[in-house]
Design a protein around this motif. Sequence first.
Motif, short mmCIF file in Angstrom:
data_model
loop_
_atom_site.label_atom_id
_atom_site.label_comp_id
_atom_site.label_asym_id
_atom_site.label_seq_id
_atom_site.Cartn_x
_atom_site.Cartn_y
_atom_site.Cartn_z
N THR A 12 5.27 -3.12 15.90
CA THR A 12 4.90 -4.46 15.47
C THR A 12 3.41 -4.72 15.71
O THR A 12 2.73 -5.29 14.85
CB THR A 12 5.75 -5.51 16.22
N ALA A 13 2.90 -4.30 16.85
CA ALA A 13 1.48 -4.49 17.16
C ALA A 13 0.60 -3.69 16.21
O ALA A 13 -0.46 -4.16 15.78
CB ALA A 13 1.20 -4.09 18.62
N ALA A 14 1.04 -2.48 15.86
CA ALA A 14 0.28 -1.64 14.93
C ALA A 14 0.23 -2.30 13.55
O ALA A 14 -0.82 -2.32 12.90
CB ALA A 14 0.91 -0.26 14.86
N ALA A 15 1.35 -2.85 13.11
CA ALA A 15 1.39 -3.54 11.81
C ALA A 15 0.45 -4.73 11.82
O ALA A 15 -0.32 -4.94 10.87
CB ALA A 15 2.81 -3.98 11.48
N ARG A 16 0.48 -5.49 12.91
CA ARG A 16 -0.41 -6.66 13.01
C ARG A 16 -1.87 -6.23 12.94
O ARG A 16 -2.69 -6.85 12.26
CB ARG A 16 -0.14 -7.42 14.30
N ARG A 63 -6.90 -6.12 9.99
CA ARG A 63 -8.07 -5.37 9.51
C ARG A 63 -8.04 -5.19 7.99
O ARG A 63 -8.84 -4.46 7.44
CB ARG A 63 -8.13 -4.00 10.19
N CYS A 64 -7.10 -5.87 7.32
CA CYS A 64 -6.99 -5.87 5.86
C CYS A 64 -6.70 -4.47 5.29
O CYS A 64 -7.03 -4.18 4.14
CB CYS A 64 -8.27 -6.41 5.21
N VAL A 65 -6.07 -3.62 6.10
CA VAL A 65 -5.75 -2.26 5.64
C VAL A 65 -4.47 -2.26 4.82
O VAL A 65 -4.33 -1.49 3.87
CB VAL A 65 -5.64 -1.29 6.84
N ILE A 66 -3.52 -3.12 5.20
CA ILE A 66 -2.26 -3.24 4.46
C ILE A 66 -2.03 -4.69 4.10
O ILE A 66 -2.53 -5.60 4.75
CB ILE A 66 -1.05 -2.69 5.24
N GLU A 67 -1.27 -4.88 3.01
CA GLU A 67 -0.84 -6.23 2.61
C GLU A 67 0.30 -6.62 3.54
O GLU A 67 1.20 -5.81 3.80
CB GLU A 67 -0.32 -6.20 1.18
N GLY A 68 0.30 -7.85 4.02
CA GLY A 68 1.41 -8.28 4.85
C GLY A 68 1.12 -9.61 5.52
O GLY A 68 0.03 -10.15 5.39
N VAL A 69 2.12 -10.11 6.22
CA VAL A 69 1.98 -11.35 6.97
C VAL A 69 2.47 -11.09 8.40
O VAL A 69 3.21 -10.15 8.66
CB VAL A 69 2.81 -12.51 6.34
N VAL A 70 2.03 -11.94 9.31
CA VAL A 70 2.46 -11.88 10.70
C VAL A 70 3.16 -13.18 11.01
O VAL A 70 2.61 -14.24 10.73
CB VAL A 70 1.23 -11.68 11.63
N GLU A 82 11.71 -5.84 6.19
CA GLU A 82 11.91 -5.36 4.82
C GLU A 82 10.69 -5.61 3.92
O GLU A 82 10.70 -5.25 2.75
CB GLU A 82 13.16 -6.01 4.22
N MET A 83 9.64 -6.24 4.45
CA MET A 83 8.45 -6.52 3.64
C MET A 83 7.73 -5.23 3.25
O MET A 83 7.54 -4.35 4.07
CB MET A 83 7.48 -7.41 4.41
N HIS A 84 7.33 -5.15 1.98
CA HIS A 84 6.56 -4.00 1.51
C HIS A 84 5.16 -4.09 2.11
O HIS A 84 4.51 -5.13 2.00
CB HIS A 84 6.47 -3.99 -0.01
N LEU A 85 4.71 -3.01 2.74
CA LEU A 85 3.40 -2.97 3.39
C LEU A 85 2.51 -1.95 2.69
O LEU A 85 2.31 -0.84 3.17
CB LEU A 85 3.56 -2.62 4.87
N HIS A 86 2.02 -2.33 1.52
CA HIS A 86 1.21 -1.41 0.73
C HIS A 86 -0.22 -1.36 1.24
O HIS A 86 -0.85 -2.40 1.44
CB HIS A 86 1.23 -1.81 -0.74
N PRO A 87 -0.74 -0.16 1.45
CA PRO A 87 -2.15 -0.02 1.85
C PRO A 87 -3.07 -0.54 0.75
O PRO A 87 -2.80 -0.40 -0.43
CB PRO A 87 -2.33 1.49 2.02
N LYS A 88 -4.16 -1.18 1.18
CA LYS A 88 -5.20 -1.63 0.26
C LYS A 88 -6.25 -0.53 0.14
O LYS A 88 -6.35 0.35 0.99
CB LYS A 88 -5.87 -2.89 0.81
N SER A 89 -7.06 -0.61 -0.90
CA SER A 89 -8.16 0.35 -1.04
C SER A 89 -9.20 0.06 0.04
O SER A 89 -9.34 -1.06 0.50
CB SER A 89 -8.78 0.27 -2.43
N ARG A 90 -9.91 1.09 0.45
CA ARG A 90 -10.84 0.96 1.58
C ARG A 90 -11.92 -0.09 1.36
O ARG A 90 -12.42 -0.65 2.32
CB ARG A 90 -11.46 2.30 1.95
N ASP A 91 -12.26 -0.39 0.12
CA ASP A 91 -13.29 -1.40 -0.12
C ASP A 91 -12.81 -2.81 0.22
O ASP A 91 -13.61 -3.74 0.26
CB ASP A 91 -13.80 -1.34 -1.57
N ARG A 92 -11.52 -2.95 0.50
CA ARG A 92 -10.97 -4.27 0.89
C ARG A 92 -10.69 -4.36 2.39
O ARG A 92 -10.28 -5.41 2.88
CB ARG A 92 -9.69 -4.54 0.08
#
Length: 87
Positions: A54-58, A63-70, A75-85
């Motif tokens: 959970t801490a790693a996901a947060r 750091r805007c590396v993955i899409e998500g909420v805290v 079951e939430m999809h945690l798709h990585p963002k491109s490095r420019d984001r």
Amino acid sequence: MNGNMHMDRAIFDLNISVEATSLYILLCALMDAGEIPTLENAASKWTGTEEALTAAARELIDRCVIEGVVPTPKEMHLHPKSRDRWC
């Protein structure tokens, strides 16, 4: 295998925790295997505690590396963002 590689090696340059880096790699591996990148799917391969997961996901979300909420639903999809984001 279709050759899709989702992992960006720039993750190692972010100076984030080992756990967050590991979760990023794990989520990318799930996607490469055609699986949905969720905490639920990652948990079955995660070797640390649920709290560390959970801490790693947060950290990745902060750091805007993955899409998500805290807090992050399992079951939430945690798709990585491109490095420019990343932030």
